[in-house]
Write a protein that holds these residues in place. Sequence first.
Motif, mmCIF file in Angstrom:
data_model
loop_
_atom_site.group_PDB
_atom_site.id
_atom_site.type_symbol
_atom_site.label_atom_id
_atom_site.label_comp_id
_atom_site.label_asym_id
_atom_site.label_seq_id
_atom_site.Cartn_x
_atom_site.Cartn_y
_atom_site.Cartn_z
ATOM 1 N N THR A 1 71.153 26.075 6.062
ATOM 2 C CA THR A 1 70.554 25.228 7.105
ATOM 3 C C THR A 1 69.967 26.071 8.238
ATOM 4 O O THR A 1 68.917 25.744 8.787
ATOM 5 C CB THR A 1 71.646 24.289 7.672
ATOM 6 N N HIS A 2 70.658 27.173 8.599
ATOM 7 C CA HIS A 2 70.293 27.891 9.829
ATOM 8 C C HIS A 2 69.708 29.279 9.586
ATOM 9 O O HIS A 2 69.729 30.123 10.484
ATOM 10 C CB HIS A 2 71.516 27.991 10.745
ATOM 11 N N THR A 3 69.192 29.527 8.382
ATOM 12 C CA THR A 3 68.649 30.880 8.130
ATOM 13 C C THR A 3 67.540 31.221 9.125
ATOM 14 O O THR A 3 67.436 32.354 9.562
ATOM 15 C CB THR A 3 68.066 31.008 6.709
ATOM 16 N N GLU B 1 83.067 16.770 9.622
ATOM 17 C CA GLU B 1 83.100 17.573 8.393
ATOM 18 C C GLU B 1 82.277 18.852 8.548
ATOM 19 O O GLU B 1 82.614 19.899 7.985
ATOM 20 C CB GLU B 1 82.598 16.749 7.209
ATOM 21 N N ASN B 2 81.220 18.774 9.339
ATOM 22 C CA ASN B 2 80.373 19.947 9.541
ATOM 23 C C ASN B 2 81.131 21.103 10.211
ATOM 24 O O ASN B 2 80.785 22.268 10.028
ATOM 25 C CB ASN B 2 79.137 19.547 10.354
ATOM 26 N N PHE B 3 82.176 20.778 10.983
ATOM 27 C CA PHE B 3 83.005 21.849 11.572
ATOM 28 C C PHE B 3 83.678 22.682 10.480
ATOM 29 O O PHE B 3 83.996 23.850 10.683
ATOM 30 C CB PHE B 3 84.122 21.267 12.458
ATOM 31 N N GLY C 1 79.630 27.253 5.229
ATOM 32 C CA GLY C 1 78.651 27.645 4.212
ATOM 33 C C GLY C 1 77.244 27.176 4.567
ATOM 34 O O GLY C 1 76.254 27.828 4.223
ATOM 35 N N HIS C 2 77.151 26.071 5.300
ATOM 36 C CA HIS C 2 75.817 25.521 5.592
ATOM 37 C C HIS C 2 74.991 26.457 6.458
ATOM 38 O O HIS C 2 73.765 26.447 6.397
ATOM 39 C CB HIS C 2 75.933 24.116 6.213
ATOM 40 N N ILE C 3 75.662 27.291 7.249
ATOM 41 C CA ILE C 3 74.916 28.224 8.129
ATOM 42 C C ILE C 3 73.968 29.081 7.304
ATOM 43 O O ILE C 3 72.850 29.376 7.727
ATOM 44 C CB ILE C 3 75.912 29.144 8.871
ATOM 45 N N GLN D 1 67.857 21.244 12.977
ATOM 46 C CA GLN D 1 68.258 21.574 11.597
ATOM 47 C C GLN D 1 69.492 20.764 11.191
ATOM 48 O O GLN D 1 69.537 20.171 10.106
ATOM 49 C CB GLN D 1 68.532 23.077 11.497
ATOM 50 N N ASP D 2 70.494 20.741 12.065
ATOM 51 C CA ASP D 2 71.715 19.984 11.736
ATOM 52 C C ASP D 2 71.429 18.490 11.631
ATOM 53 O O ASP D 2 72.015 17.780 10.817
ATOM 54 C CB ASP D 2 72.800 20.243 12.791
ATOM 55 N N GLU D 3 70.533 18.003 12.494
ATOM 56 C CA GLU D 3 70.222 16.567 12.446
ATOM 57 C C GLU D 3 69.577 16.194 11.103
ATOM 58 O O GLU D 3 69.899 15.172 10.506
ATOM 59 C CB GLU D 3 69.299 16.182 13.607
HETATM 60 FE FE LIG Z 1 74.873 23.604 11.782
#
Ligand SMILES: [Fe+2]
Length: 399
Positions: free
Chosen positions: A189-191, A178-180, A184-186, A335-337
Amino acid sequence: MTASGIETRSPSRNEPVDYVSTGPGTVAGRYLRQFWQPVYVARRLAPGWAKPLRIMGQDFALYRSQEGKVHCVDNRCAHRGAMLSTGWVEGDSIRCPYHGWAYSADGQCIDQPLEKGDSYAKEIRIGGYPTYEYLGLIFVFFGEGEPPEFTRYKEWDDAKFVAAQIDVRPCNWFQNIENFMDEGHIWFTHTKSALAKLDLDNLPKIAFEKTPWGLACVAGRADGRKRIVQFGMPNIGMFAVHPDNTSKPGEGANKVETGWQMFLDYRVPVDDYTHLQVHAIATMMQGEPDESYKKRWEMFDKAEAEAHQIAGKVLAGELQYDDIAKLCHHIPLAQDEVVQVGQGRIANRDPNIEHLGMSDVGIAALRRLYSDELRAFAASGSPSAWPRPAGLLPIAGDH
Ligand SMILES: [Fe+2]
Ligand code: FES
């Protein structure tokens, strides 16, 4: 939806389809077993060595002959159950360390030394599975019958350097599928990561497109820039990551890379609570990769262990989320974990529990696609064709 267990019944049209459980006999498990699956980094399996492997709730012994050929058989000796991966590799065969039964690469028992004249080896067979090495990864076909033709990726074949990496994530595989479809999470989550190069102040509008291969998740900005991740059936993601990815910000990307790294990624269930993240990372670079460049990738093992540890501390409340960017050498991994494992080992998708919005259109499309495909597979027994058209690639999003 069951967390695990045997599902032999075909789901009917309106029933939710269980894409979470992949053990033997489950619909999703039978489906995934119809495709070649990458399960091991080739350089980590030396000649003469055997390793234990757990994939989709089954245990295997993966071994390499002295001549370099890789084989995969069930890990349970048919005599009294010792682990074959702890035994001796002899040519293309493997011998159990308990009483010396030996098996050829197709799982046929070929020796029972203590039985002497009463040997019944020819009646004993365990599973033996075809293997294929590609892009520094070992692929295995776990299905019945003949494997499908192996799919190659021209852009990765042509890349000057491809790094093969596998790491383990302690949550259900479908959360990461689902993360693929969740670009939007970037923006959250990844700022604080190398992905900040995307100018993350400017929030995207998320959309999806159907492709012959599966789906594309499109994050579009008001100024027309787009970031696109390709999802390919059954468990492949293609996306771009900045080469600063494996360094702390400011620690410096190496100077040889000329573009974003292109990730060919697979998500392979270990069991229903853990999965492998498998990466074949193609780098665009000037000249040929030298030894120091290759060595940089060997640092990944250490960075991976560190990322797991830091993610665990954030989940336990011992570190704050923003400490990841200060402490980790592989920031997005931790971060993703944190966000995916934080959903639970198996996320609860009950509509009374989770609440999807318009930015989740890609995830909803993915669930529909998977449900339709599994329903059709349960009825027909064969997967649909999912060809990747030439040139279908991700877009980094910085242009
Ligand atoms: Fe990610
Ligand atoms: S358990 Fe393997 S030979 Fe006895």
